[in-house]
Scaffold this motif. Structure first.
Motif, PDB file in Angstrom:
ATOM      1  N   ARG A   1      67.531  22.943  20.200  1.00 50.91           N
ATOM      2  CA  ARG A   1      66.226  23.355  19.668  1.00 50.91           C
ATOM      3  C   ARG A   1      65.796  22.397  18.562  1.00 50.91           C
ATOM      4  O   ARG A   1      64.632  22.026  18.452  1.00 50.91           O
ATOM      5  CB  ARG A   1      66.319  24.798  19.148  1.00 50.91           C
TER       6      ARG A   1
ATOM      7  N   TRP B   1      61.469  23.133  26.785  1.00 53.94           N
ATOM      8  CA  TRP B   1      60.121  23.259  26.246  1.00 53.94           C
ATOM      9  C   TRP B   1      59.149  23.169  27.417  1.00 53.94           C
ATOM     10  O   TRP B   1      59.227  22.244  28.224  1.00 53.94           O
ATOM     11  CB  TRP B   1      59.829  22.146  25.242  1.00 53.94           C
TER      12      TRP B   1
ATOM     13  N   SER C   1      55.793  27.052  25.040  1.00 49.64           N
ATOM     14  CA  SER C   1      56.878  27.939  24.633  1.00 49.64           C
ATOM     15  C   SER C   1      58.215  27.224  24.740  1.00 49.64           C
ATOM     16  O   SER C   1      58.380  26.321  25.557  1.00 49.64           O
ATOM     17  CB  SER C   1      56.936  29.184  25.526  1.00 49.64           C
TER      18      SER C   1
ATOM     19  N   GLU D   1      74.232  26.329  29.116  1.00 54.94           N
ATOM     20  CA  GLU D   1      72.964  26.657  28.470  1.00 54.94           C
ATOM     21  C   GLU D   1      72.067  25.429  28.381  1.00 54.94           C
ATOM     22  O   GLU D   1      72.522  24.328  28.092  1.00 54.94           O
ATOM     23  CB  GLU D   1      73.215  27.208  27.068  1.00 54.94           C
TER      24      GLU D   1
ATOM     25  N   TYR E   1      62.337  27.833  25.477  1.00 49.11           N
ATOM     26  CA  TYR E   1      63.208  28.773  26.188  1.00 49.11           C
ATOM     27  C   TYR E   1      64.657  28.308  26.124  1.00 49.11           C
ATOM     28  O   TYR E   1      64.927  27.118  26.000  1.00 49.11           O
ATOM     29  CB  TYR E   1      62.825  28.858  27.673  1.00 49.11           C
ATOM     30  N   ARG E   2      65.550  29.259  26.277  1.00 56.11           N
ATOM     31  CA  ARG E   2      66.977  28.980  26.480  1.00 56.11           C
ATOM     32  C   ARG E   2      67.374  29.638  27.778  1.00 56.11           C
ATOM     33  O   ARG E   2      66.891  30.716  28.112  1.00 56.11           O
ATOM     34  CB  ARG E   2      67.803  29.579  25.351  1.00 56.11           C
ATOM     35  N   GLY E   3      68.241  28.992  28.525  1.00 57.59           N
ATOM     36  CA  GLY E   3      68.664  29.586  29.794  1.00 57.59           C
ATOM     37  C   GLY E   3      69.542  28.622  30.553  1.00 57.59           C
ATOM     38  O   GLY E   3      70.084  27.677  29.985  1.00 57.59           O
TER      39      GLY E   3
END
Length: 98
Positions: free
Chosen positions: A57, A7, A86, A3, A88-90
């Motif tokens: 985060r 940003w 924004s 993971e 994001y997580r991924g």
């Protein structure tokens, strides 16, 4: 999949201000918890997308609320027409073998 915390900020800047914007945009030091940072410019030099990868985060939020980031944004402000951002997580996609 590992993971990642990402940003992304896209800014449209005033025509002819890319050089001045770049001087204002680059941080004096890189924040704690930032793993990598990338910048991408449109061909006309009026849109810049910054992508940063973070440990968490919380690390990203700590930088974004810091005095150093607030000052950096104030210096950039005269050149910015529009800004979108924004979190994001991924993770990285695995491409099939060719």
């Amino acid at each position: 999949m590992e993971e990642h915390f990402v940003w992304v900020t896209t800014r449209r800047i005033k025509a002819g201000s890319l050089e001045e914007f770049e001087r204002a945009w680059r941080p004096g030091s890189f924040p704690e918890g930032m793993r990598r940072a990338y910048a991408y410019w449109s061909e006309d030099g009026q849109e810049i997308t910054g992508v940063s990868l973070w440990d968490s985060r919380q690390a990203c939020d700590a930088w974004r609320s810091s005095d150093a980031e607030k000052e950096r944004r104030e210096v950039m402000a005269p050149y910015v027409v529009e800004e979108r951002e924004s979190f994001y997580r991924g993770g990285e996609l695995t491409l099939p073998a060719r």
